[in-house]
Design an enzyme around this catalytic site. Sequence first.
Site, PDB file in Angstrom:
ATOM      1  N   CYS A 162       0.656  -1.315  -0.111  1.00 37.95           N
ATOM      2  CA  CYS A 162       0.161   0.087  -0.031  1.00 37.95           C
ATOM      3  C   CYS A 162       0.899   1.093   0.153  1.00 37.95           C
ATOM      4  O   CYS A 162       0.620   2.357  -0.565  1.00 37.95           O
ATOM      5  CB  CYS A 162      -0.977   0.033   1.047  1.00 37.95           C
ATOM      6  N   HIS A 255      -3.104   7.055   2.821  1.00 38.77           N
ATOM      7  CA  HIS A 255      -1.664   7.156   3.089  1.00 38.77           C
ATOM      8  C   HIS A 255      -1.197   8.561   2.131  1.00 38.77           C
ATOM      9  O   HIS A 255      -1.467   8.479   0.870  1.00 38.77           O
ATOM     10  CB  HIS A 255      -0.627   6.154   2.361  1.00 38.77           C
ATOM     11  N   ASN A 340      -5.452   3.563   1.498  1.00 43.19           N
ATOM     12  CA  ASN A 340      -4.821   2.239   1.591  1.00 43.19           C
ATOM     13  C   ASN A 340      -5.341   1.074   1.913  1.00 43.19           C
ATOM     14  O   ASN A 340      -4.903   0.104   1.282  1.00 43.19           O
ATOM     15  CB  ASN A 340      -3.777   2.610   3.120  1.00 43.19           C
TER      16      ASN A 340
END
Length: 355
Positions: A162, A255, A340
């Site tokens: 990720c 993220h 993510n």
Amino acid sequence: MKKLNKKISVGILGATGMVGQQLVCLLKDHPWFTVTYVAASRRSSGKTYEQAVKERWSQKESIPKDAGALTIYSIEDDLDTFSKKCSFVFSAIDADKDFIKKIEEAYARKGLPVISNNSAHRWTSDIPMIMPEINPHHLDIIPIQKKNRVWTTGFIVTKPNCSIQSYVPLLHAWKDFHPQKVIVSTYQAISGAGKTFKTWPEMIDNVIPHIGGEEEKSEKEPSKIFGEIKKDEFVLKDIPQISASCIRVPVTDGHLATINIQFEKKVSKEDLIESLKNFKNPLDILDLPSAPKPFLTYFEEDDRPQTQLDRVLCSGMGISVGRIRRDSVLDWKCVALSHNTIRGAAGGSVLTAEL
């Protein structure tokens, strides 16, 4: 969007964990797939899915009714049931890598394609690590994989970590400018560790400057994604030098990455933005249900992308980019964001399965 006369029956290995829960939610109304079997550890075997997850359900939506009524099977003990009842399985197992390899290979040996969210097989030489918009041609190694292992209809496909979802698409979009050096810092949500603030109160008002294994994955996985298949195996490609720092921040999902890049060729801000906007997505002609349109979105505003506002772009499958500006050390720098647990995990697995 394409519709099938009959939905494809799929199973989820590791269905009770955070990624497994996300898969259950994403597949609830999927036009092609229907979840008919769920599996987890032996301690959950025999319970209904709702009984097993109700005390640790981490998704914003409630447990899907149909999935909640399913009986959980044992990943280890009920392989024969899965192989007879499912067309393929998603692997979201959270366990030791050697155990994951053993289980995924066992299911593939039984004839089931395995779409893996795990890192266990990412560096296996004949198993592709797919980011669908970037390297769909790597699926060409599947017949070689099956031949090498004497598998019939089974095979394994993995997805990348990720942490690289936000910046690897940019390197690909800007490949004609020949990126040479990349410094990337990722600010990663707690769901990436399978946690919520309820289960990880230590993360409230806190930042942890280390995530085990993430920096190595961030620096090395692009070499396989950008690699080539030669003589029945992957040949890793020389990629820009990547220096990564991965930090855990007190955010539920999403993220964020800051990216500094040096190019071999002279390039303008306008060139970089146009390359994002004109990205030629190989999935556009396939009309896959989970494919984001657009794949890459550039924000002109100085304060975008923002995690709360933009992580669910294109149902969490889009990559957002902003703040392209000159860098005083390298050439250019920018900010990018990806979800993510959707783009980087469950949603990426679903899109790979569709492909």
